[in-house]
Structures are given as C-alpha cells and as structure tokens.
Design an enzyme around this catalytic site. Structure first.
Site, PDB file in Angstrom:
ATOM      1  N   THR A  12       5.752  54.267   0.983  1.00 14.27           N
ATOM      2  CA  THR A  12       6.933  53.814   1.731  1.00 14.27           C
ATOM      3  C   THR A  12       7.136  52.326   1.454  1.00 14.27           C
ATOM      4  O   THR A  12       6.181  51.554   1.374  1.00 14.27           O
ATOM      5  CB  THR A  12       6.808  54.091   3.251  1.00 14.27           C
ATOM      6  OG1 THR A  12       5.843  53.220   3.835  1.00 14.27           O
ATOM      7  CG2 THR A  12       6.460  55.541   3.531  1.00 14.27           C
ATOM      8  N   SER A  16       9.840  46.643  -3.531  1.00 13.71           N
ATOM      9  CA  SER A  16       9.479  45.249  -3.838  1.00 13.71           C
ATOM     10  C   SER A  16       8.067  44.960  -3.350  1.00 13.71           C
ATOM     11  O   SER A  16       7.441  45.792  -2.694  1.00 13.71           O
ATOM     12  CB  SER A  16      10.484  44.263  -3.216  1.00 13.71           C
ATOM     13  OG  SER A  16      10.376  44.242  -1.818  1.00 13.71           O
ATOM     14  N   TYR A 150       4.863  41.073  15.554  1.00 12.69           N
ATOM     15  CA  TYR A 150       4.376  41.518  14.234  1.00 12.69           C
ATOM     16  C   TYR A 150       2.879  41.823  14.312  1.00 12.69           C
ATOM     17  O   TYR A 150       2.422  42.891  13.866  1.00 12.69           O
ATOM     18  CB  TYR A 150       4.652  40.415  13.213  1.00 12.69           C
ATOM     19  CG  TYR A 150       4.174  40.729  11.811  1.00 12.69           C
ATOM     20  CD1 TYR A 150       4.878  41.602  10.997  1.00 12.69           C
ATOM     21  CD2 TYR A 150       3.006  40.154  11.301  1.00 12.69           C
ATOM     22  CE1 TYR A 150       4.444  41.892   9.709  1.00 12.69           C
ATOM     23  CE2 TYR A 150       2.569  40.437  10.022  1.00 12.69           C
ATOM     24  CZ  TYR A 150       3.280  41.309   9.227  1.00 12.69           C
ATOM     25  OH  TYR A 150       2.842  41.598   7.954  1.00 12.69           O
TER      26      TYR A 150
HETATM   27  N1  LIG Z   1       3.399  39.407   2.059  1.00 17.23           N
HETATM   28  C1  LIG Z   1       2.443  39.158   2.905  1.00 17.23           C
HETATM   29  O1  LIG Z   1       1.964  38.012   3.014  1.00 17.23           O
HETATM   30  C2  LIG Z   1       1.884  40.262   3.749  1.00 17.23           C
HETATM   31  C3  LIG Z   1       0.683  40.029   4.418  1.00 17.23           C
HETATM   32  C4  LIG Z   1       0.146  41.029   5.194  1.00 17.23           C
HETATM   33  C5  LIG Z   1       0.787  42.246   5.304  1.00 17.23           C
HETATM   34  N2  LIG Z   1       1.967  42.457   4.659  1.00 17.23           N
HETATM   35  C6  LIG Z   1       2.606  43.756   4.809  1.00 17.23           C
HETATM   36  O2  LIG Z   1       2.808  44.300   3.512  1.00 17.23           O
HETATM   37  C7  LIG Z   1       3.823  45.306   3.580  1.00 17.23           C
HETATM   38  C8  LIG Z   1       4.743  45.107   2.396  1.00 17.23           C
HETATM   39  O3  LIG Z   1       5.405  43.858   2.540  1.00 17.23           O
HETATM   40  P1  LIG Z   1       5.659  42.858   1.333  1.00 17.23           P
HETATM   41  O4  LIG Z   1       5.020  41.583   1.667  1.00 17.23           O
HETATM   42  O5  LIG Z   1       5.380  43.523   0.053  1.00 17.23           O
HETATM   43  O6  LIG Z   1       7.225  42.581   1.532  1.00 17.23           O
HETATM   44  P2  LIG Z   1       8.516  43.196   0.845  1.00 17.23           P
HETATM   45  O7  LIG Z   1       8.553  42.855  -0.596  1.00 17.23           O
HETATM   46  O8  LIG Z   1       9.623  42.783   1.724  1.00 17.23           O
HETATM   47  O9  LIG Z   1       8.286  44.755   0.937  1.00 17.23           O
HETATM   48  C9  LIG Z   1       8.550  45.485   2.092  1.00 17.23           C
HETATM   49  C10 LIG Z   1       8.991  46.849   1.647  1.00 17.23           C
HETATM   50  O10 LIG Z   1       9.215  47.637   2.827  1.00 17.23           O
HETATM   51  C11 LIG Z   1      10.526  48.131   2.779  1.00 17.23           C
HETATM   52  N3  LIG Z   1      11.049  48.324   4.108  1.00 17.23           N
HETATM   53  C12 LIG Z   1      11.208  47.425   5.097  1.00 17.23           C
HETATM   54  N4  LIG Z   1      11.711  48.013   6.184  1.00 17.23           N
HETATM   55  C13 LIG Z   1      11.861  49.314   5.873  1.00 17.23           C
HETATM   56  C14 LIG Z   1      12.324  50.432   6.569  1.00 17.23           C
HETATM   57  N5  LIG Z   1      12.778  50.341   7.821  1.00 17.23           N
HETATM   58  N6  LIG Z   1      12.334  51.632   5.943  1.00 17.23           N
HETATM   59  C15 LIG Z   1      11.911  51.753   4.668  1.00 17.23           C
HETATM   60  N7  LIG Z   1      11.467  50.717   3.958  1.00 17.23           N
HETATM   61  C16 LIG Z   1      11.449  49.517   4.540  1.00 17.23           C
HETATM   62  C17 LIG Z   1      11.305  47.102   1.990  1.00 17.23           C
HETATM   63  O11 LIG Z   1      12.486  47.662   1.509  1.00 17.23           O
HETATM   64  P3  LIG Z   1      13.900  46.972   1.863  1.00 17.23           P
HETATM   65  O12 LIG Z   1      14.335  46.404   0.582  1.00 17.23           O
HETATM   66  O13 LIG Z   1      14.706  48.146   2.310  1.00 17.23           O
HETATM   67  O14 LIG Z   1      13.699  45.935   2.920  1.00 17.23           O
HETATM   68  C18 LIG Z   1      10.307  46.803   0.893  1.00 17.23           C
HETATM   69  O15 LIG Z   1      10.305  47.809  -0.084  1.00 17.23           O
HETATM   70  C19 LIG Z   1       4.493  45.137   4.953  1.00 17.23           C
HETATM   71  O16 LIG Z   1       4.032  46.160   5.811  1.00 17.23           O
HETATM   72  C20 LIG Z   1       3.983  43.786   5.423  1.00 17.23           C
HETATM   73  O17 LIG Z   1       3.941  43.694   6.811  1.00 17.23           O
HETATM   74  C21 LIG Z   1       2.532  41.487   3.867  1.00 17.23           C
END
Ligand SMILES: NC(=O)c1ccc[n+]([C@@H]2O[C@H](COP(=O)([O-])OP(=O)(O)OC[C@H]3O[C@@H](n4cnc5c(N)ncnc54)[C@H](OP(=O)(O)O)[C@@H]3O)[C@@H](O)[C@H]2O)c1
Length: 253
Positions: A12, A16, A150
């Site tokens: 899911t 990106s 969060y």
């Molecule tokens: N980056 C960090 O520092 C970090 C640290 C700890 C944990 N995380 C976690 O890692 C995970 C991935 O985040 P990321 O950092 O890779 O950011 P990201 O590039 O923004 O990826 C998030 C992904 O989730 C999708 N998404 C968001 N809301 C959604 C929804 N309601 N339904 C379906 N898809 C949805 C986004 O698609 P859309 O294009 O539709 O938004 C995107 O594909 C998240 O759970 C985040 O909390 C990130």
C-alpha cells in the site's frame, strides 16, 4: 538474488518513497508486485517506471470500501497474497493544542484504521507461510514534539501487530513491524511543509542521528525484503528500527 521468486506482494502506498523503493527491491528479487495509492496518475507513473510485472490499483487506505475492492481485485487477479506490506501513511505536524478533530481523524483513518482493515480484508488471501509487514516509525516511541497524533497512530499499529502475530501464528503467517527514523522521501512536502522548511528540518534531524545523516528509502526496503523472505522464517511479532541509531541518541552529549 531470487529469494522472493514468484511471491505475490501487495504494497500500500507504493507510488513514492519507501513503498516505491520496496517495490523495486521486491521486483529485483523475483516477486510479482501490486502497488496502491490514492492518485491514479501517480500510481500509473510508478507502475510504468517500475516495469513489468508491477501493477497498480487506486485505493484510498482510509476507505473500507476501497480496501474491499482492492481485496476483490487481488483475489481475481492473483488468487493469493504471500507478502502484504502495509506502508501507506501520512504525516501532519502541529502542536497538541492546534489539533482539530478533522486532523485527528484524517491521520488515524489512514495510518491506523486503514492499516488495520487492510490487514483484515486481505487476510483471507494470505497463504500459510505468508508475511505481513507494517511500516511504522520510531515516532511510536520517541515523544517528538508536534507529532502527537502521528506518533499515536504508529504506536497503535505496533501494538496491534503484536496481537496479530499471536493470533496468526497458528496459520504460519508472520507479522512484523519496521520503524524507520528520518528517511529522505516527499512525506514532509506532502504534509504541507515548504521546500525550504523541509530542507532545514531534515538538516536538523540529520544532526541528531548518531550516524550523522538521514536514511534513504532503499535502506528501509532491504530490511522489509528480508522480513518478507523465507530467510526470516522464524521471525514474527518483532520490530526493527532502521534509524541510524536515533532512538538511542544519548541524553547527555
Ligand atoms: N520518511 C520518513 O522519514 C518516515 C519515517 C518513519 C516512517 N515513515 C512512514 O513510511 C511510510 C511511507 O512514507 P514515505 O516517507 O515513503 O512518504 P511518501 O513518499 O509520501 O509515501 C507515502 C505513500 O503512501 C501513500 N498514501 C498516503 N495516504 C494514502 C491513502 N490514504 N491511501 C493510499 N495511499 C496513501 C502515498 O500516495 P499518495 O501519492 O496518494 O499520497 C505514497 O505512495 C508512511 O507510513 C510513513 O508514515 C516515514
């Protein structure tokens, strides 16, 4: 490198960041990969650049109706799931006093409720020997200011995963959690933080990480791939931090 050969993986939020990097790694290791996201164009662009056998399905993780449609599609297309990587999530950062009910519901509905029901809806398709991996965060433990909802959404996920690991063990389904620290992805910009603010915030975070930098998405993906593979056959109910040591940052120094 074929330790995920012919496994069917659903990711899911795969268009990106960490989800996309994990899709790349899974494909490299021989899996068939279906990614989801909310925006059909973004999903299709990602599928195109990932290449076959990647596929996409537009589904909002906060919508139970979308998740049911996703489960029906996966059933008809693949008939099974070997790896479920529940990665989609959003961040929104604000002081406790400013959190509205709408903010609270938006974050909880995607990050926790959506993750919970994605696991529930896809569970009937998960094989014996299958693996569920939840993408959480060290925020589940860190008490970082301005991240109260969060952090709570991620902490709820971690505790649910422990219970699932016990409940699903009899079906030989493993359930684990990955807690990244700060990783370079578009998540801050998507949360409405401007480009300049995001650069400053990332620099500030990097200084606090004992390894002295932010992490990269492929560094998280490799851990997820390991947990998804049969090499992790005796690992369930566990959590792994991938954070450059941030969670053990010394108080005095
Ligand atoms: N980056 C960090 O520092 C970090 C640290 C700890 C944990 N995380 C976690 O890692 C995970 C991935 O985040 P990321 O950092 O890779 O950011 P990201 O590039 O923004 O990826 C998030 C992904 O989730 C999708 N998404 C968001 N809301 C959604 C929804 N309601 N339904 C379906 N898809 C949805 C986004 O698609 P859309 O294009 O539709 O938004 C995107 O594909 C998240 O759970 C985040 O909390 C990130």
């Amino acid at each position: 490198m074929s330790q995920l050969k012919d496994k069917v993986a659903v990711i899911t939020g795969g268009n990106s960041g960490i989800g996309y990097a994990t899709a790349e790694d899974f494909l490299k290791k021989g899996a068939k990969v279906l990614i989801t996201g909310r925006n059909p164009e973004a999903v299709q662009r990602a599928v195109h650049s990932l290449g076959a056998p990647a596929e996409g399905f537009t589904a909002d993780q906060s919508s139970l109706a979308d998740t049911e449609k996703l489960a029906a599609y996966v059933r008809s297309r693949y008939g099974k799931v070997d790896i479920l990587f529940i990665n989609a999530g959003v961040g929104k950062f604000q002081p406790f006093e400013q959190v509205t009910e709408k903010d609270f519901d938006e974050i909880m509905d995607i990050n926790f409720k959506g993750a919970f029901f994605t696991a529930q809806q896809l569970l009937p398709l998960i094989n014996e020997g299958g693996s569920i991996i939840f993408l959480s965060s060290i925020n589940a433990y860190s008490g970082m200011p301005n991240a109260v909802v969060y952090s709570a959404s991620k902490a709820a996920m971690n505790t649910a995963a422990r219970t699932l690991a016990r409940e699903l063990a009899s079906r030989k389904i493993r359930v684990n959690v990955v807690n990244p620290g700060p990783i370079v992805t578009p998540i801050l910009e998507k949360a409405g933080i401007t480009g300049e603010e995001a650069i400053a915030f990332r620099a500030q975070l990097a200084e606090k990480v004992p390894l002295g930098r932010m992490g990269e998405s492929p560094e998280v993906a490799k851990l997820v791939s390991f947990l998804a593979s049969d090499d992790a056959s005796f690992i369930t109910g566990s959590e792994y931090n991938v954070d450059g040591g941030l969670i053990v940052h010394p108080l005095l120094a």
